[in-house]
Design an enzyme around this catalytic site. Sequence first.
Site, mmCIF file in Angstrom:
data_model
loop_
_atom_site.group_PDB
_atom_site.id
_atom_site.type_symbol
_atom_site.label_atom_id
_atom_site.label_comp_id
_atom_site.label_asym_id
_atom_site.label_seq_id
_atom_site.Cartn_x
_atom_site.Cartn_y
_atom_site.Cartn_z
ATOM 1 N N ALA A 23 0.843 -1.199 0.000
ATOM 2 C CA ALA A 23 0.000 0.000 0.000
ATOM 3 C C ALA A 23 0.877 1.247 0.000
ATOM 4 C CB ALA A 23 -0.919 -0.005 1.217
ATOM 5 N N CYS A 24 0.274 2.352 -0.382
ATOM 6 C CA CYS A 24 0.931 3.652 -0.404
ATOM 7 C C CYS A 24 1.547 3.935 0.974
ATOM 8 C CB CYS A 24 -0.099 4.717 -0.755
ATOM 9 S SG CYS A 24 0.586 6.345 -0.979
ATOM 10 N N PRO A 25 2.742 4.413 1.012
ATOM 11 C CA PRO A 25 3.579 4.963 -0.050
ATOM 12 C C PRO A 25 4.628 3.987 -0.578
ATOM 13 C CG PRO A 25 4.526 5.616 2.032
ATOM 14 C CD PRO A 25 3.295 4.769 2.348
ATOM 15 N N LEU A 26 4.588 2.724 -0.161
ATOM 16 C CA LEU A 26 5.656 1.776 -0.533
ATOM 17 C C LEU A 26 5.843 1.593 -2.039
ATOM 18 C CD1 LEU A 26 5.349 -0.884 2.297
ATOM 19 C CD2 LEU A 26 7.100 0.867 2.010
ATOM 20 N N ASP A 50 -2.677 -1.924 -5.605
ATOM 21 C CA ASP A 50 -3.335 -0.824 -4.901
ATOM 22 C C ASP A 50 -4.065 0.060 -5.913
ATOM 23 O OD1 ASP A 50 -4.104 1.337 -3.374
ATOM 24 O OD2 ASP A 50 -2.085 1.906 -2.757
#
Length: 85
Positions: A23-26, A50
């Site tokens: 998930a964000c920000p990965l 995502d």
Amino acid sequence: MSEDIKPRSAPPFNVELDVRQLACPLPILRTKKSLSQMSSGAVLHIIATDPGSIKDFEMFCRQTGNELLSSEEKNGEYHFLIRRR
């Protein structure tokens, strides 16, 4: 060589990055790291799951100057091609 047999072409990218299930920000952070290790003009193929990654990668490319070559959804996965500036 038979006329029916055609040589396989190379994929339209140099490096593939799998950020499925992240998930964000990965996904953006891993993309930034991968691009920093690539030569200018090289193309990165990213696979994400995502749904927010569509807007994230559009914004990332606008802010960094990298070129978003394509963005598409296939069977719940999002595929992006980004050319490094």
